[in-house]
Scaffold this active site. Structure first.
Site, PDB file in Angstrom:
ATOM      1  N   ARG A 173       0.651  -1.321   0.209  1.00 47.34           N
ATOM      2  CA  ARG A 173       0.120  -0.042   0.049  1.00 47.34           C
ATOM      3  C   ARG A 173       0.733   1.309  -0.058  1.00 47.34           C
ATOM      4  NH1 ARG A 173      -4.506  -2.846   3.851  1.00 47.34           N
ATOM      5  NH2 ARG A 173      -5.799  -3.584   2.298  1.00 47.34           N
TER       6      ARG A 173
ATOM      7  N   ASP B 259      -9.478   1.930  -9.551  1.00 42.85           N
ATOM      8  CA  ASP B 259      -8.257   1.160  -9.946  1.00 42.85           C
ATOM      9  C   ASP B 259      -7.215   0.795  -8.687  1.00 42.85           C
ATOM     10  OD1 ASP B 259      -6.487   0.308 -12.246  1.00 42.85           O
ATOM     11  OD2 ASP B 259      -5.250   1.728 -11.352  1.00 42.85           O
TER      12      ASP B 259
ATOM     13  N   HIS C 148      -3.916  -1.443  -3.290  1.00 41.02           N
ATOM     14  CA  HIS C 148      -2.510  -0.845  -3.102  1.00 41.02           C
ATOM     15  C   HIS C 148      -3.065   0.662  -2.394  1.00 41.02           C
ATOM     16  CE1 HIS C 148      -0.638  -3.553  -5.644  1.00 41.02           C
ATOM     17  NE2 HIS C 148      -1.676  -3.372  -6.354  1.00 41.02           N
TER      18      HIS C 148
ATOM     19  N   GLU D  49     -11.461  -2.372  -7.699  1.00 42.34           N
ATOM     20  CA  GLU D  49     -10.517  -3.482  -8.203  1.00 42.34           C
ATOM     21  C   GLU D  49      -9.424  -3.839  -7.147  1.00 42.34           C
ATOM     22  OE1 GLU D  49      -6.631  -4.527 -11.231  1.00 42.34           O
ATOM     23  OE2 GLU D  49      -6.984  -2.802 -10.012  1.00 42.34           O
TER      24      GLU D  49
ATOM     25  N   ARG E  39     -20.598  -7.744 -15.618  1.00 41.17           N
ATOM     26  CA  ARG E  39     -20.025  -6.685 -16.631  1.00 41.17           C
ATOM     27  C   ARG E  39     -19.623  -7.801 -17.824  1.00 41.17           C
ATOM     28  NH1 ARG E  39     -14.589  -3.820 -14.637  1.00 41.17           N
ATOM     29  NH2 ARG E  39     -13.861  -6.151 -14.791  1.00 41.17           N
TER      30      ARG E  39
HETATM   31  C1  QV4 Z   1       8.741  -0.413 -15.706  1.00 41.59           C
HETATM   32  C2  QV4 Z   1       9.241  -1.462 -14.874  1.00 41.59           C
HETATM   33  C3  QV4 Z   1       9.324  -1.423 -13.556  1.00 41.59           C
HETATM   34  C4  QV4 Z   1       9.770   0.021 -13.003  1.00 41.59           C
HETATM   35  C5  QV4 Z   1       9.069   0.918 -13.706  1.00 41.59           C
HETATM   36  C6  QV4 Z   1       9.860   2.249 -13.357  1.00 41.59           C
HETATM   37  O1  QV4 Z   1       8.456  -2.819 -15.301  1.00 41.59           O
HETATM   38  O2  QV4 Z   1       9.700  -2.403 -12.680  1.00 41.59           O
HETATM   39  O3  QV4 Z   1       9.784   0.014 -11.757  1.00 41.59           O
HETATM   40  O4  QV4 Z   1       9.182   0.968 -15.099  1.00 41.59           O
HETATM   41  O5  QV4 Z   1       9.275   3.467 -14.003  1.00 41.59           O
HETATM   42  C7  QV4 Z   1       3.372  -0.113 -17.277  1.00 41.59           C
HETATM   43  C8  QV4 Z   1       4.298  -1.128 -17.495  1.00 41.59           C
HETATM   44  C9  QV4 Z   1       5.609  -1.600 -16.719  1.00 41.59           C
HETATM   45  C10 QV4 Z   1       6.244  -0.162 -16.063  1.00 41.59           C
HETATM   46  C11 QV4 Z   1       5.018   0.817 -15.517  1.00 41.59           C
HETATM   47  C12 QV4 Z   1       5.716   2.142 -15.150  1.00 41.59           C
HETATM   48  O6  QV4 Z   1       3.777  -2.413 -17.862  1.00 41.59           O
HETATM   49  O7  QV4 Z   1       6.471  -2.300 -17.113  1.00 41.59           O
HETATM   50  O8  QV4 Z   1       7.166  -0.414 -15.022  1.00 41.59           O
HETATM   51  O9  QV4 Z   1       4.195   1.097 -16.596  1.00 41.59           O
HETATM   52  O10 QV4 Z   1       5.971   2.713 -16.332  1.00 41.59           O
HETATM   53  C13 QV4 Z   1      -1.330  -1.396 -16.494  1.00 41.59           C
HETATM   54  C14 QV4 Z   1      -0.715  -2.400 -16.730  1.00 41.59           C
HETATM   55  C15 QV4 Z   1       0.785  -2.228 -16.296  1.00 41.59           C
HETATM   56  C16 QV4 Z   1       1.369  -0.793 -16.470  1.00 41.59           C
HETATM   57  C17 QV4 Z   1       0.326   0.201 -15.829  1.00 41.59           C
HETATM   58  C18 QV4 Z   1       0.853   1.686 -16.022  1.00 41.59           C
HETATM   59  O11 QV4 Z   1      -1.306  -3.704 -16.533  1.00 41.59           O
HETATM   60  O12 QV4 Z   1       1.523  -2.967 -17.115  1.00 41.59           O
HETATM   61  O13 QV4 Z   1       2.587  -0.802 -16.315  1.00 41.59           O
HETATM   62  O14 QV4 Z   1      -0.972   0.223 -16.387  1.00 41.59           O
HETATM   63  O15 QV4 Z   1       0.791   2.081 -17.294  1.00 41.59           O
HETATM   64  C19 QV4 Z   1      -1.629  -6.062  -9.801  1.00 41.59           C
HETATM   65  C20 QV4 Z   1      -2.471  -4.857  -9.203  1.00 41.59           C
HETATM   66  C21 QV4 Z   1      -3.646  -4.370  -9.962  1.00 41.59           C
HETATM   67  C22 QV4 Z   1      -3.573  -4.038 -11.466  1.00 41.59           C
HETATM   68  C23 QV4 Z   1      -2.542  -5.505 -11.799  1.00 41.59           C
HETATM   69  C24 QV4 Z   1      -2.127  -5.022 -13.367  1.00 41.59           C
HETATM   70  O16 QV4 Z   1      -2.770  -5.242  -7.686  1.00 41.59           O
HETATM   71  O17 QV4 Z   1      -4.243  -3.263  -9.257  1.00 41.59           O
HETATM   72  O18 QV4 Z   1      -1.253  -5.595 -11.370  1.00 41.59           O
HETATM   73  N1  QV4 Z   1      -4.671  -3.904 -11.969  1.00 41.59           N
HETATM   74  C25 QV4 Z   1      -4.896  -2.384 -12.352  1.00 41.59           C
HETATM   75  C26 QV4 Z   1      -5.405  -2.004 -13.704  1.00 41.59           C
HETATM   76  C27 QV4 Z   1      -4.254  -2.282 -14.905  1.00 41.59           C
HETATM   77  C28 QV4 Z   1      -3.067  -1.069 -14.453  1.00 41.59           C
HETATM   78  C29 QV4 Z   1      -3.008  -0.765 -13.123  1.00 41.59           C
HETATM   79  C30 QV4 Z   1      -3.857  -1.331 -12.117  1.00 41.59           C
HETATM   80  C31 QV4 Z   1      -2.279   0.465 -12.742  1.00 41.59           C
HETATM   81  O19 QV4 Z   1      -6.362  -2.663 -14.265  1.00 41.59           O
HETATM   82  O20 QV4 Z   1      -4.846  -1.949 -16.005  1.00 41.59           O
HETATM   83  O21 QV4 Z   1      -1.872  -1.528 -15.061  1.00 41.59           O
HETATM   84  O22 QV4 Z   1      -3.057   1.594 -12.797  1.00 41.59           O
HETATM   85  O23 QV4 Z   1      -2.665  -7.094  -9.794  1.00 41.59           O
HETATM   86 CA    CA Z   2      -0.468   3.227  -2.810  1.00 41.89          CA
END
Ligand code: QV4
Ligand code: CA
Length: 520
Positions: free
Chosen positions: A173, A212, A216, A248, A352
């Site tokens: 978190r 979303d 966390h 979520e 949904r």
């Molecule tokens: C990268 C590196 C990291 C590094 C970082 C540094 O991988 O190791 O620390 O750069 O800046 C994207 C990229 C990811 C990148 C990150 C930050 O994939 O590689 O990190 O951006 O630039 C979506 C995608 C993620 C994406 C994110 C933000 O799925 O891949 O990350 O958007 O663009 C967990 C959570 C759950 C989450 C799920 C996916 O508990 O809450 O993972 N689901 C929700 C959404 C999802 C979204 C997010 C959360 C974040 O449904 O679509 O993630 O808002 O289970």
């Molecule tokens: Ca947080």
């Protein structure tokens, strides 16, 4: 007096579980990455007339614009502020969409990204969807404004500053989710900015939010934010209506944070639903359709009135988030129709439907190399409109599962059987099942590799019925299969498995079908 106040407080929080759908409608659709102009048109020409209760839209807030890879869908989950422009359109288009959808009885639910801003590696400049300046290095987001004082870093105890261990609640978190700058939601100032953003949307007419990344955020912080939200706009909703909240939280078990921590303040996405249903429909791990007799709470799911259910979502259809390979998607169309039909027929949860776009799926060693690809777009990265073909399907790579006849008809079916008792269960001990919804609808599925040949109790009054999977009712007759139910409610069914694209059929009472369409 005390009791009264308690009741009022309870009433207030309970209201957040109500989707506020008009006319008792029972399902919403996620129009993933659609443009606001296309959603507005879709509400008027399709969703309203076909009984869809609402639309979950992609995040409308100003986000980073990523060009390497080329405009990935996930750039919208990296806000840089709360101005309302995105690749789906600008604020005027958003407002026009909300108004037009509301006017035809279709609600809008906003995907609210409030746990974080963009990634720490997001750089500095105006590469943002409204062109606002930001600096991820110094954590400066002047358009809100947020400064480095508004982030959690001081409270995160990992070396990288990222979440490294999901067994540690504090990390999950207070540290960064995949490097995304983590907002300090315990600060009154931050709560206020987030609430202002959500209230602006509420005043524009939205009916609620998909929040979303709730795992966390601390439930107490979320509760404080929800408590600051306005009631819905009385132009479309009855006075005192609270925004619908669905959070979520991915809880498949095995972690200290559970979805149950959030059910006091809103509904929660039940990820076990799609993961388990996928195993059943695929017949993996010895799972059988006959096991769903006690589907719902009996499977360890959240209570029905606290859950939001779906077969797949925008993450797990492409290997992000959770669920894994069992998740059924449009890529397996026959299985997908079966899974969605089951979900929409079964009374458990608020449902949904997913509506996707195609991408160049390329799975290498279990990992999709193109899981990042954004929606169908023009050379400059702008999103393409959704063209509608003469046969009512969508073109240009938009899949439009919600327009598949079977899925569209099952949404209507769910509206018709809403509130009816799950009854007359039958199974063959393997993958053939049937059940009724009171005396209004009946479902039979054959997912075995052999024929189903049975006389079953449909619970329906005697008469002739249309199968709404193989066809539907049009100008007083069935375009697909027709079934005659005897005066005793029984009818005989024969569902062959070979030469038959669909192993299952579903029956809906003609009269009610007619009633439904004449009312709309
Ligand atoms: C990268 C590196 C990291 C590094 C970082 C540094 O991988 O190791 O620390 O750069 O800046 C994207 C990229 C990811 C990148 C990150 C930050 O994939 O590689 O990190 O951006 O630039 C979506 C995608 C993620 C994406 C994110 C933000 O799925 O891949 O990350 O958007 O663009 C967990 C959570 C759950 C989450 C799920 C996916 O508990 O809450 O993972 N689901 C929700 C959404 C999802 C979204 C997010 C959360 C974040 O449904 O679509 O993630 O808002 O289970
Ligand atoms: Ca947080």
């Amino acid at each position: 007096m005390k009791l009264l106040i308690l009741a009022a407080l309870l009433g207030l929080s309970l209201a957040q579980f109500n989707p506020n759908t008009r006319d008792g409608k029972t399902a919403i659709v996620h129009l993933f990455e659609w443009r606001w102009a296309d959603i507005a048109a879709e509400c008027e020409r399709y969703l309203g007339p076909n009984g869809f209760g609402g639309v979950q839209i992609s995040p409308p807030s100003e986000s980073i614009v990523v060009t390497n890879p080329w405009h990935p869908w996930w750039q919208r989950y990296q806000p840089i502020g709360y101005n309302l422009c995105s690749r789906s359109g600008n604020e005027n288009e958003l407002r026009d969409m909300i108004t037009r959808c509301n006017n035809v009885g279709v609600n809008i639910y906003v995907d609210a990204v409030i746990n974080h801003m963009c990634g720490a590696g997001g750089g500095a400049g105006t590469h943002s969807s409204c062109g606002s300046y930001f600096d991820a290095n110094s954590k400066d987001f002047p358009t809100v404004p947020y400064s480095n004082l508004d982030f959690n870093d001081g409270k995160c105890n990992t070396g990288s500053g990222n979440i490294e261990n999901y067994q540690d609640i504090n990390q999950v978190r207070n540290c960064r989710l995949v490097g995304l700058l983590d907002l300090a939601l315990e600060k009154d100032y931050v709560r206020g900015k987030v609430a202002d953003y959500m209230n602006k949307l509420i005043d524009m007419g939205v009916a609620g939010f998909r929040v979303d990344a709730c795992k966390h955020m601390w439930p107490g912080d979320l509760s404080a934010v929800y408590g600051r939200l306005n009631n819905l706009n009385t132009k479309w909703f009855s006075s005192g209506s609270r925004p619908f909240i669905f959070q979520e939280v991915i809880d498949l078990g095995g972690e200290p944070i559970t979805s149950g921590e959030y059910t006091g303040i809103g509904r929660v996405t039940e990820f076990k639903y799609g993961a388990r249903l996928g195993n059943i429909i695929r017949k993996w791990n010895g799972e059988k359709l006959s096991y769903v007799k006690n589907w719902g709470e009996g499977w360890g799911f959240l209570s029905s009135d606290k859950s939001l259910v779906f077969v797949d979502n925008h993450d797990n259809q492409r290997g992000h988030g959770a669920g894994g390979a069992s998740i059924v998607t449009f890529w397996d169309a026959r299985l997908y129709k079966m899974a969605v039909a089951f979900m929409l027929a079964h009374p458990y949860g608020f449902t949904r439907v997913m509506s996707s776009y195609r991408w160049d799926r390329n799975i290498v060693n279990g990992q999709d190399q193109n899981d990042w690809q954004g929606p169908p777009s023009n050379g400059d990265g702008s999103t393409k409109p959704v063209p509608i073909n003469p046969d009512s399907t969508c073109g240009d790579g938009w899949v439009c599962e919600h327009r598949w006849r079977q899925i569209k008809n099952m949404v209507a079916f769910r509206n018709v059987v809403n509130g009816q008792a799950f009854s007359n269960w039958w199974d063959n001990g393997e993958n053939q099942i049937s059940f009724s919804l009171g005396n209004k609808g009946f479902l039979v599925i054959n997912n075995d590799d052999w024929e189903l040949n049975e006389t079953l109790n449909t619970g329906l009054p005697g008469g002739t019925y249309c199968d709404v999977i193989s066809g539907q009712k049009e100008s007083g007759r069935c375009t697909g299969k027709e079934v005659v139910v005897g005066g005793d409610g029984r009818a005989s069914f024969r569902i062959i498995h070979f030469n038959s694209k669909l192993y299952f059929i579903i029956y809906l009472l003609m009269t009610f079908h007619f009633l439904l369409f004449s009312l709309l």
